[in-house]
Structure formats: C-alpha cells, structure tokens
Design a protein around this motif. Structure first.
Motif, PDB file in Angstrom:
ATOM      1  N   GLN A   1      24.980 -38.864  30.821  1.00  0.00           N
ATOM      2  CA  GLN A   1      24.257 -40.010  30.262  1.00  0.00           C
ATOM      3  C   GLN A   1      23.156 -40.475  31.211  1.00  0.00           C
ATOM      4  OE1 GLN A   1      26.216 -43.729  30.726  1.00  0.00           O
ATOM      5  NE2 GLN A   1      25.511 -44.547  28.764  1.00  0.00           N
ATOM      6  N   ALA A   2      23.510 -40.614  32.502  1.00  0.00           N
ATOM      7  CA  ALA A   2      22.527 -41.074  33.485  1.00  0.00           C
ATOM      8  C   ALA A   2      21.413 -40.049  33.661  1.00  0.00           C
ATOM      9  CB  ALA A   2      23.223 -41.330  34.823  1.00  0.00           C
ATOM     10  N   ALA A   3      21.772 -38.762  33.703  1.00  0.00           N
ATOM     11  CA  ALA A   3      20.765 -37.714  33.897  1.00  0.00           C
ATOM     12  C   ALA A   3      19.803 -37.665  32.720  1.00  0.00           C
ATOM     13  CB  ALA A   3      21.448 -36.363  34.081  1.00  0.00           C
ATOM     14  N   ALA A   4      20.325 -37.783  31.498  1.00  0.00           N
ATOM     15  CA  ALA A   4      19.458 -37.760  30.325  1.00  0.00           C
ATOM     16  C   ALA A   4      18.514 -38.959  30.321  1.00  0.00           C
ATOM     17  CB  ALA A   4      20.302 -37.743  29.054  1.00  0.00           C
ATOM     18  N   THR A   5      19.021 -40.119  30.716  1.00  0.00           N
ATOM     19  CA  THR A   5      18.184 -41.320  30.772  1.00  0.00           C
ATOM     20  C   THR A   5      17.095 -41.160  31.828  1.00  0.00           C
ATOM     21  OG1 THR A   5      20.091 -42.665  30.101  1.00  0.00           O
ATOM     22  CG2 THR A   5      18.200 -43.822  31.052  1.00  0.00           C
TER      23      THR A   5
ATOM     24  N   ASP B   1      39.678 -30.638  24.629  1.00  0.00           N
ATOM     25  CA  ASP B   1      40.972 -30.906  25.242  1.00  0.00           C
ATOM     26  C   ASP B   1      41.042 -30.091  26.519  1.00  0.00           C
ATOM     27  OD1 ASP B   1      42.166 -32.693  23.360  1.00  0.00           O
ATOM     28  OD2 ASP B   1      42.384 -30.998  21.981  1.00  0.00           O
ATOM     29  N   GLY B   2      40.807 -30.749  27.633  1.00  0.00           N
ATOM     30  CA  GLY B   2      40.769 -30.055  28.913  1.00  0.00           C
ATOM     31  C   GLY B   2      41.891 -30.489  29.818  1.00  0.00           C
ATOM     32  N   GLU B   3      41.947 -29.868  30.966  1.00  0.00           N
ATOM     33  CA  GLU B   3      42.958 -30.231  31.953  1.00  0.00           C
ATOM     34  C   GLU B   3      42.656 -31.585  32.570  1.00  0.00           C
ATOM     35  OE1 GLU B   3      44.976 -28.420  36.075  1.00  0.00           O
ATOM     36  OE2 GLU B   3      43.535 -27.217  34.927  1.00  0.00           O
ATOM     37  N   PHE B   4      41.377 -31.877  32.755  1.00  0.00           N
ATOM     38  CA  PHE B   4      40.971 -33.133  33.392  1.00  0.00           C
ATOM     39  C   PHE B   4      40.184 -34.049  32.457  1.00  0.00           C
ATOM     40  CE2 PHE B   4      41.150 -29.878  36.726  1.00  0.00           C
ATOM     41  CZ  PHE B   4      42.111 -30.441  37.555  1.00  0.00           C
ATOM     42  N   TYR B   5      39.437 -33.464  31.526  1.00  0.00           N
ATOM     43  CA  TYR B   5      38.537 -34.245  30.696  1.00  0.00           C
ATOM     44  C   TYR B   5      38.745 -33.872  29.228  1.00  0.00           C
ATOM     45  CZ  TYR B   5      36.418 -34.428  35.328  1.00  0.00           C
ATOM     46  OH  TYR B   5      36.219 -34.569  36.670  1.00  0.00           O
ATOM     47  N   SER B   6      39.091 -34.871  28.416  1.00  0.00           N
ATOM     48  CA  SER B   6      39.335 -34.655  26.989  1.00  0.00           C
ATOM     49  C   SER B   6      38.582 -35.705  26.181  1.00  0.00           C
ATOM     50  CB  SER B   6      40.837 -34.732  26.688  1.00  0.00           C
ATOM     51  OG  SER B   6      41.541 -33.701  27.364  1.00  0.00           O
ATOM     52  N   TYR B   7      38.029 -35.264  25.041  1.00  0.00           N
ATOM     53  CA  TYR B   7      37.212 -36.150  24.222  1.00  0.00           C
ATOM     54  C   TYR B   7      37.421 -35.821  22.747  1.00  0.00           C
ATOM     55  CZ  TYR B   7      34.932 -35.917  28.791  1.00  0.00           C
ATOM     56  OH  TYR B   7      34.691 -35.889  30.131  1.00  0.00           O
ATOM     57  N   ASP B   8      37.224 -36.823  21.913  1.00  0.00           N
ATOM     58  CA  ASP B   8      37.341 -36.635  20.469  1.00  0.00           C
ATOM     59  C   ASP B   8      36.094 -37.201  19.811  1.00  0.00           C
ATOM     60  OD1 ASP B   8      38.140 -36.200  17.885  1.00  0.00           O
ATOM     61  OD2 ASP B   8      39.734 -37.706  17.882  1.00  0.00           O
ATOM     62  N   GLY B   9      35.087 -36.340  19.660  1.00  0.00           N
ATOM     63  CA  GLY B   9      33.860 -36.765  18.997  1.00  0.00           C
ATOM     64  C   GLY B   9      33.005 -37.724  19.802  1.00  0.00           C
ATOM     65  N   LEU B  10      33.156 -37.740  21.094  1.00  0.00           N
ATOM     66  CA  LEU B  10      32.326 -38.622  21.924  1.00  0.00           C
ATOM     67  C   LEU B  10      30.855 -38.226  21.776  1.00  0.00           C
ATOM     68  CD1 LEU B  10      32.164 -40.832  24.163  1.00  0.00           C
ATOM     69  CD2 LEU B  10      32.234 -38.955  25.811  1.00  0.00           C
ATOM     70  N   PHE B  11      29.984 -39.212  21.565  1.00  0.00           N
ATOM     71  CA  PHE B  11      28.565 -38.910  21.408  1.00  0.00           C
ATOM     72  C   PHE B  11      27.730 -39.849  22.255  1.00  0.00           C
ATOM     73  CE2 PHE B  11      29.581 -42.041  18.175  1.00  0.00           C
ATOM     74  CZ  PHE B  11      28.536 -42.948  18.275  1.00  0.00           C
ATOM     75  N   THR B  12      26.472 -39.494  22.429  1.00  0.00           N
ATOM     76  CA  THR B  12      25.539 -40.331  23.169  1.00  0.00           C
ATOM     77  C   THR B  12      24.154 -40.211  22.557  1.00  0.00           C
ATOM     78  OG1 THR B  12      24.514 -40.758  25.319  1.00  0.00           O
ATOM     79  CG2 THR B  12      25.051 -38.466  24.829  1.00  0.00           C
ATOM     80  N   PHE B  13      23.412 -41.313  22.587  1.00  0.00           N
ATOM     81  CA  PHE B  13      22.019 -41.295  22.159  1.00  0.00           C
ATOM     82  C   PHE B  13      21.082 -41.077  23.358  1.00  0.00           C
ATOM     83  CE2 PHE B  13      23.902 -43.897  18.686  1.00  0.00           C
ATOM     84  CZ  PHE B  13      23.629 -43.016  17.644  1.00  0.00           C
ATOM     85  N   ALA B  14      21.649 -40.903  24.538  1.00  0.00           N
ATOM     86  CA  ALA B  14      20.846 -40.580  25.726  1.00  0.00           C
ATOM     87  C   ALA B  14      20.528 -39.091  25.682  1.00  0.00           C
ATOM     88  CB  ALA B  14      21.613 -40.929  26.995  1.00  0.00           C
ATOM     89  N   ARG B  15      19.291 -38.750  25.408  1.00  0.00           N
ATOM     90  CA  ARG B  15      18.905 -37.349  25.232  1.00  0.00           C
ATOM     91  C   ARG B  15      17.837 -36.949  26.244  1.00  0.00           C
ATOM     92  NH1 ARG B  15      21.903 -35.210  24.465  1.00  0.00           N
ATOM     93  NH2 ARG B  15      21.137 -33.420  23.301  1.00  0.00           N
TER      94      ARG B  15
END
Length: 349
Positions: free
Chosen positions: A75-79, A135-149
């Motif tokens: 998010q920060a890098a895209a911004t 679904d990862g060992e350390f990082y898991s997400y369900d449809g997480l999105f961002t408008f930072a492109r």
C-alpha cells in the motif's frame, strides 16, 4: 554500475530532503532508507521528497516483514509510486536482529527466509492485481483489496540477503534483484552472485538484467585517515548484524567481533570503537580517498557481476548522532555525494 545513496534518516528533515534533492540532481539511481523504528519514518520523508525530485528512485532497503505487514508495504509503495510518478521500489528483509531483540522477538524462531519469500509473493500480488486471497503460513487474506495502485507497470520488489545460499537464490528466483549488505571482499560477492544466478536461472531469468546491489558502509574524502576513522566509528554497529558465515567470507574471525558486539550490547560504544581495529575497519567498510575507494570497487566488487553500489554514507553528523564522537576532516553527506559523482561514477560507466 549504478550508484545509490542509502541514508539513515536521522538528520534534521530539512537536511535529509536537501541531500535527496542533491542526489536527484547528480544522477544517482536511488535513495534508500532503513525501515526501522530507530530512525525517522522513511515513507513520510520520501513522500515529502517526491515533489522536490524528478528522476531519483525512492524506497526502503530494507523493510522488515517481521514488523511491517506486507500488504501495508505494498500500500505504501503504491502510494509513493503515484506521488513520484513511477519512481518507487521496495527491498524486503526479515529484519535487523538488534531491532527484533528489542521487540523481544527471537529472529531464529521467525523462519526468516520462509517468511520473506511468502511476503514477497504477497507484495507482488497486491501491487499487480490490487487484491489478494491467500492461505499462507504467515499471511492469509480473503478478498483483501486496495485502491492504492502503482504508476509503474511493474514496481520492482527486491530481497535483501546476507546469510546462506538459499537467501540469494530466493532473491534471484522470486524477486527483481538482491541487495547484499555489509560485504567487501571479492569472495563474498562471488558467493552471493553465484547463488543469485542459480535462483534466477531456475526461474528462467537473465540474471545480469536484474539488480545486484552491494550495500556498504561508506566514507570518502580527501583525508584518507579521517574517512576511515568515520567508518571505524560505525563498523561495529553494522557488523553486529552480520552472521558468522558472512564475517568469515569477508576475512574476519567471528571471535574477533565478539568483544565488540558485547560492548555494543552493554551500551559502551566508546569501548566498541576502541576494539574495532584498523584491520577490521578495512575489511568491513569501503572508506578512504576517492582513489582508494575506486580501487577497492574495481578489485573486489565490480568483477563479480555486481551492477549497483549502494553507499551507506557515514559523516561526522551521523557518527556524533550514534556515538557522541566529534570527528573532523570528513566531508558531510552532500560533500560525499559530490565526490561519488565527480570521482567514482565516471570510472564505472
């Protein structure tokens, strides 16, 4: 060979912004900064620098995925990429051992390489697709999105590597490059590049087209002794993060570093500097006159395939900030940036 400035953002913000602007004007490839709580926040600093620069690339080297969640890095890098018009990049790592210890995190129990590999995939996916389900060992997400492109079609994501062969191979296979910190010998860079090449070829990449960076403790000036004294003041602080294998690849017996690291751990920086011999300083820094620095790059770094020199510039202000020592005769950051531009860049075009 590209040249970049690796800053510790511990100066007054106005001074740091002026140095970033100067690096831009002088044609440096990038300005990087450590993403650690010890320092001022690089993302805010680089956001302020975006409007004052036009060419230089900006980003963390490194951002620790143990402390900063990788989707927030994306998010920060895209911004930042939007703010700079497409000049952001990121280098990911497992984290400074000393910082992690202050968080009461035992780095050995974090599965550092596995975590970095997974975080790299997370950052890459969110930058490229704007959403992630995983679904990862350390990082898991369900449809997480961002408008930072990001503005760039492919914002570079690289890996910082120091230790064993698998970290360099992972950088070659899974990312856009490697930043190898704190090595100074030809043997150390041959080891890093050979393993990076193995990883890149495993993924079907041309390894020479990727970023292969040497992140070095750096001090240059007309007075050789003054520059080397500046480096000596900081070598122990940096070398405390070096694994034993890396020390050995740079010709340093880990046992010789033990009392220095113990003094740093006890908060006795004066003793640590006293114990840092000129021989250790020579092996664990790139310091001296422009001719001396150029000769060491030519003999130890450039022949190995490294195509990017990342100078963690040490000057009197930084030494005083960290150690309280007063030094004379070494140029400030801006003076060293000019010396790199005038004396070193032309030799490595």
């Amino acid at each position: 060979m590209k040249f970049s400035y690796a800053m510790l953002p511990d100066y007054p913000v106005a001074e740091s912004l002026a140095s970033i602007k100067l690096a831009d004007e002088l044609g440096f490839y990038a300005v990087y900064a450590a993403d650690e709580p010890w320092h001022k926040d690089l993302w805010l600093l680089f956001a302020a620098a975006a409007a004052q620069t036009s060419q230089v690339r900006l980003g963390p080297s490194v951002s620790a995925v143990t402390l900063r969640e990788p989707t927030l890095i994306a998010q920060a890098a895209a911004t930042l990429d939007e703010l700079t018009g497409g000049r952001a990049e990121v280098v990911l790592g497992s984290g400074n051992f000393g910082v992690l210890a202050q968080y009461k995190i035992d780095w050995a129990k974090t599965k550092p390489l596995t975590r970095v590999k997974e975080a790299t995939a997370v950052v890459r996916t969110l930058l490229d697709e704007g959403a992630i389900t995983r679904d990862g060992e350390f990082y898991s997400y369900d449809g997480l999105f961002t408008f930072a492109r990001p503005v760039q079609e492919h914002l570079p994501v690289k890996i910082g590597a120091m230790r064993g062969p698998k970290s360099f191979q992972a950088a070659g296979e899974l990312s856009d490059g490697v930043h190898h910190a704190l090595s100074y010998s030809r043997g150390a860079y041959e080891y890093a590049v050979e393993n990076f090449k193995i990883g890149a070829e495993r993924a079907g990449k041309d390894w020479q087209s990727l970023d292969i960076g040497a992140w070095v403790v750096f001090a240059v000036g007309p007075d050789s002794q003054a520059a080397k004294e500046a480096a000596r003041s900081m070598v122990g602080l940096y070398a405390s993060a070096m694994p034993a294998e890396q020390l050995e690849r740079n010709g340093v017996d880990p046992a010789d570093m033990t009392p220095i690291i113990e003094a740093i751990g006890a908060g006795d920086l004066a003793k640590a500097i006293e114990l840092t011999t000129p021989e250790i300083t020579e092996k664990l820094s790139l310091a001296g006159t422009p001719d001396e620095v150029r000769a060491k790059i030519e003999s130890e770094i450039a022949p190995t395939g490294v195509n990017h020199l990342i100078a963690a510039i040490t000057d009197a202000g930084l030494v005083k900030q960290f150690t309280g020592r007063e030094l004379e005769g070494v140029p400030n950051v801006d003076g060293q940036l000019r010396l790199i531009h005038d004396e070193l860049m032309p030799a490595f075009k």
